[in-house]
Scaffold this motif. Structure first.
Motif, PDB file in Angstrom:
ATOM      1  N   VAL A 133      15.312 -18.551  -6.661  1.00 54.98           N
ATOM      2  CA  VAL A 133      15.917 -19.755  -6.133  1.00 54.98           C
ATOM      3  C   VAL A 133      16.014 -19.670  -4.618  1.00 54.98           C
ATOM      4  O   VAL A 133      16.454 -18.652  -4.071  1.00 54.98           O
ATOM      5  CB  VAL A 133      17.315 -19.984  -6.728  1.00 54.98           C
ATOM      6  CG1 VAL A 133      17.976 -21.200  -6.099  1.00 54.98           C
ATOM      7  CG2 VAL A 133      17.213 -20.133  -8.233  1.00 54.98           C
ATOM      8  N   GLN A 134      15.610 -20.733  -3.959  1.00 53.82           N
ATOM      9  CA  GLN A 134      15.743 -20.830  -2.515  1.00 53.82           C
ATOM     10  C   GLN A 134      16.221 -22.213  -2.120  1.00 53.82           C
ATOM     11  O   GLN A 134      15.735 -23.219  -2.632  1.00 53.82           O
ATOM     12  CB  GLN A 134      14.420 -20.557  -1.808  1.00 53.82           C
ATOM     13  CG  GLN A 134      14.055 -19.097  -1.677  1.00 53.82           C
ATOM     14  CD  GLN A 134      12.909 -18.904  -0.717  1.00 53.82           C
ATOM     15  OE1 GLN A 134      11.798 -19.368  -0.978  1.00 53.82           O
ATOM     16  NE2 GLN A 134      13.167 -18.227   0.393  1.00 53.82           N
ATOM     17  N   LEU A 135      17.175 -22.258  -1.206  1.00 52.37           N
ATOM     18  CA  LEU A 135      17.604 -23.486  -0.561  1.00 52.37           C
ATOM     19  C   LEU A 135      17.423 -23.277   0.936  1.00 52.37           C
ATOM     20  O   LEU A 135      18.021 -22.364   1.503  1.00 52.37           O
ATOM     21  CB  LEU A 135      19.067 -23.805  -0.865  1.00 52.37           C
ATOM     22  CG  LEU A 135      19.463 -23.964  -2.338  1.00 52.37           C
ATOM     23  CD1 LEU A 135      20.972 -24.196  -2.448  1.00 52.37           C
ATOM     24  CD2 LEU A 135      18.704 -25.111  -2.980  1.00 52.37           C
ATOM     25  N   VAL A 136      16.613 -24.100   1.562  1.00 48.66           N
ATOM     26  CA  VAL A 136      16.280 -23.925   2.969  1.00 48.66           C
ATOM     27  C   VAL A 136      16.683 -25.157   3.749  1.00 48.66           C
ATOM     28  O   VAL A 136      16.110 -26.233   3.562  1.00 48.66           O
ATOM     29  CB  VAL A 136      14.783 -23.638   3.158  1.00 48.66           C
ATOM     30  CG1 VAL A 136      14.472 -23.433   4.638  1.00 48.66           C
ATOM     31  CG2 VAL A 136      14.369 -22.408   2.360  1.00 48.66           C
ATOM     32  N   GLU A 137      17.674 -24.990   4.631  1.00 52.56           N
ATOM     33  CA  GLU A 137      18.147 -26.084   5.465  1.00 52.56           C
ATOM     34  C   GLU A 137      17.321 -26.183   6.741  1.00 52.56           C
ATOM     35  O   GLU A 137      16.838 -25.176   7.262  1.00 52.56           O
ATOM     36  CB  GLU A 137      19.622 -25.898   5.842  1.00 52.56           C
ATOM     37  CG  GLU A 137      20.575 -25.811   4.662  1.00 52.56           C
ATOM     38  CD  GLU A 137      20.924 -24.390   4.294  1.00 52.56           C
ATOM     39  OE1 GLU A 137      22.021 -24.183   3.727  1.00 52.56           O
ATOM     40  OE2 GLU A 137      20.116 -23.478   4.565  1.00 52.56           O
ATOM     41  N   SER A 138      17.220 -27.396   7.260  1.00 54.13           N
ATOM     42  CA  SER A 138      16.558 -27.621   8.534  1.00 54.13           C
ATOM     43  C   SER A 138      17.122 -28.884   9.167  1.00 54.13           C
ATOM     44  O   SER A 138      17.803 -29.667   8.509  1.00 54.13           O
ATOM     45  CB  SER A 138      15.045 -27.740   8.364  1.00 54.13           C
ATOM     46  OG  SER A 138      14.709 -28.840   7.540  1.00 54.13           O
ATOM     47  N   GLY A 139      16.833 -29.073  10.440  1.00 58.18           N
ATOM     48  CA  GLY A 139      17.220 -30.287  11.135  1.00 58.18           C
ATOM     49  C   GLY A 139      18.402 -30.162  12.063  1.00 58.18           C
ATOM     50  O   GLY A 139      18.747 -31.129  12.753  1.00 58.18           O
ATOM     51  N   GLY A 140      19.030 -29.008  12.099  1.00 57.39           N
ATOM     52  CA  GLY A 140      20.151 -28.820  12.998  1.00 57.39           C
ATOM     53  C   GLY A 140      19.696 -28.716  14.437  1.00 57.39           C
ATOM     54  O   GLY A 140      18.510 -28.621  14.743  1.00 57.39           O
ATOM     55  N   GLY A 141      20.671 -28.744  15.339  1.00 52.84           N
ATOM     56  CA  GLY A 141      20.366 -28.638  16.749  1.00 52.84           C
ATOM     57  C   GLY A 141      21.520 -29.083  17.605  1.00 52.84           C
ATOM     58  O   GLY A 141      22.645 -29.254  17.130  1.00 52.84           O
ATOM     59  N   THR A 153      30.883 -30.018  15.055  1.00 51.89           N
ATOM     60  CA  THR A 153      30.170 -28.786  15.346  1.00 51.89           C
ATOM     61  C   THR A 153      30.495 -27.723  14.301  1.00 51.89           C
ATOM     62  O   THR A 153      31.661 -27.406  14.068  1.00 51.89           O
ATOM     63  CB  THR A 153      30.530 -28.272  16.741  1.00 51.89           C
ATOM     64  OG1 THR A 153      30.077 -29.212  17.723  1.00 51.89           O
ATOM     65  CG2 THR A 153      29.881 -26.923  17.014  1.00 51.89           C
ATOM     66  N   ALA A 154      29.467 -27.180  13.670  1.00 50.84           N
ATOM     67  CA  ALA A 154      29.645 -26.199  12.605  1.00 50.84           C
ATOM     68  C   ALA A 154      28.278 -25.742  12.125  1.00 50.84           C
ATOM     69  O   ALA A 154      27.254 -26.322  12.477  1.00 50.84           O
ATOM     70  CB  ALA A 154      30.423 -26.797  11.431  1.00 50.84           C
ATOM     71  N   VAL A 155      28.287 -24.706  11.300  1.00 50.97           N
ATOM     72  CA  VAL A 155      27.110 -24.369  10.521  1.00 50.97           C
ATOM     73  C   VAL A 155      27.179 -25.168   9.231  1.00 50.97           C
ATOM     74  O   VAL A 155      28.191 -25.139   8.532  1.00 50.97           O
ATOM     75  CB  VAL A 155      27.027 -22.866  10.217  1.00 50.97           C
ATOM     76  CG1 VAL A 155      25.817 -22.563   9.337  1.00 50.97           C
ATOM     77  CG2 VAL A 155      26.952 -22.065  11.511  1.00 50.97           C
ATOM     78  N   TYR A 156      26.122 -25.886   8.929  1.00 52.15           N
ATOM     79  CA  TYR A 156      26.061 -26.731   7.746  1.00 52.15           C
ATOM     80  C   TYR A 156      25.247 -26.036   6.665  1.00 52.15           C
ATOM     81  O   TYR A 156      24.123 -25.592   6.905  1.00 52.15           O
ATOM     82  CB  TYR A 156      25.456 -28.087   8.089  1.00 52.15           C
ATOM     83  CG  TYR A 156      26.416 -28.992   8.809  1.00 52.15           C
ATOM     84  CD1 TYR A 156      26.978 -30.102   8.177  1.00 52.15           C
ATOM     85  CD2 TYR A 156      26.794 -28.725  10.119  1.00 52.15           C
ATOM     86  CE1 TYR A 156      27.880 -30.918   8.830  1.00 52.15           C
ATOM     87  CE2 TYR A 156      27.699 -29.535  10.779  1.00 52.15           C
ATOM     88  CZ  TYR A 156      28.241 -30.636  10.133  1.00 52.15           C
ATOM     89  OH  TYR A 156      29.138 -31.448  10.793  1.00 52.15           O
ATOM     90  N   GLY A 211      22.322 -22.179   0.540  1.00 46.72           N
ATOM     91  CA  GLY A 211      21.351 -21.936   1.582  1.00 46.72           C
ATOM     92  C   GLY A 211      21.936 -21.072   2.679  1.00 46.72           C
ATOM     93  O   GLY A 211      23.107 -20.698   2.656  1.00 46.72           O
ATOM     94  N   GLN A 212      21.110 -20.748   3.663  1.00 50.95           N
ATOM     95  CA  GLN A 212      21.532 -19.873   4.752  1.00 50.95           C
ATOM     96  C   GLN A 212      22.235 -20.608   5.883  1.00 50.95           C
ATOM     97  O   GLN A 212      22.870 -19.979   6.723  1.00 50.95           O
ATOM     98  CB  GLN A 212      20.325 -19.112   5.308  1.00 50.95           C
ATOM     99  CG  GLN A 212      19.768 -18.083   4.337  1.00 50.95           C
ATOM    100  CD  GLN A 212      20.769 -17.003   4.018  1.00 50.95           C
ATOM    101  OE1 GLN A 212      21.288 -16.337   4.921  1.00 50.95           O
ATOM    102  NE2 GLN A 212      21.062 -16.815   2.735  1.00 50.95           N
ATOM    103  N   GLY A 213      22.127 -21.916   5.917  1.00 50.29           N
ATOM    104  CA  GLY A 213      22.826 -22.712   6.902  1.00 50.29           C
ATOM    105  C   GLY A 213      21.975 -23.102   8.092  1.00 50.29           C
ATOM    106  O   GLY A 213      20.989 -22.446   8.416  1.00 50.29           O
TER     107      GLY A 213
END
Length: 116
Positions: free
Chosen positions: A2-10, A90-93, A107-109
């Motif tokens: 199982v993998q959950l991969v977040e993207s789009g932060g900045g 502001t946070a890690v999502y 996911g890893q955030g």
């Protein structure tokens, strides 16, 4: 696996927008409830938004009217559209998947920073 991969932060200025994505693999995505959580420095992790396998949604009061959670089962992806961002966002999502008998994956955030 199982993998959950977040993207789009900045980094974004107050009042700006971002769209986060979480791509899942290794699960039958369509039957899992999905959620977005966030954790700011020195604070507890909190629920931001959730969406059930049937498409029902719920939001933290602090983001209602500004954030929208959605899912695309064909792409095994859940999204979080964030508008009118504030410094307190502001946070890690983190992306979360919850299945039968509370089977849970994280996911890893991805870091979101709202600052001028």
């Amino acid at each position: 696996q199982v993998q959950l991969v977040e993207s789009g932060g900045g980094l974004v200025q107050p009042g700006g927008s971002l769209r986060l994505s979480c791509a899942a693999s290794g699960i039958i995505f369509s039957i899992y409830a999905m959620g977005w959580y966030r954790q700011a420095p020195g604070k507890q992790r909190e629920l931001v938004a959730g969406i059930t396998s049937g498409g029902n949604t719920n939001y933290a009061d602090s983001v209602k009217g500004r954030f929208t959670i959605s899912r695309d089962n064909a792409k095994n992806t859940v999204y979080l559209e964030m508008n009118s961002l504030k410094p307190e966002d502001t946070a890690v999502y983190y992306c979360k998947a919850t299945g039968v008998l509370y089977t849970t994956y994280w996911g890893q955030g991805t870091q979101v920073t709202v600052s001028s």
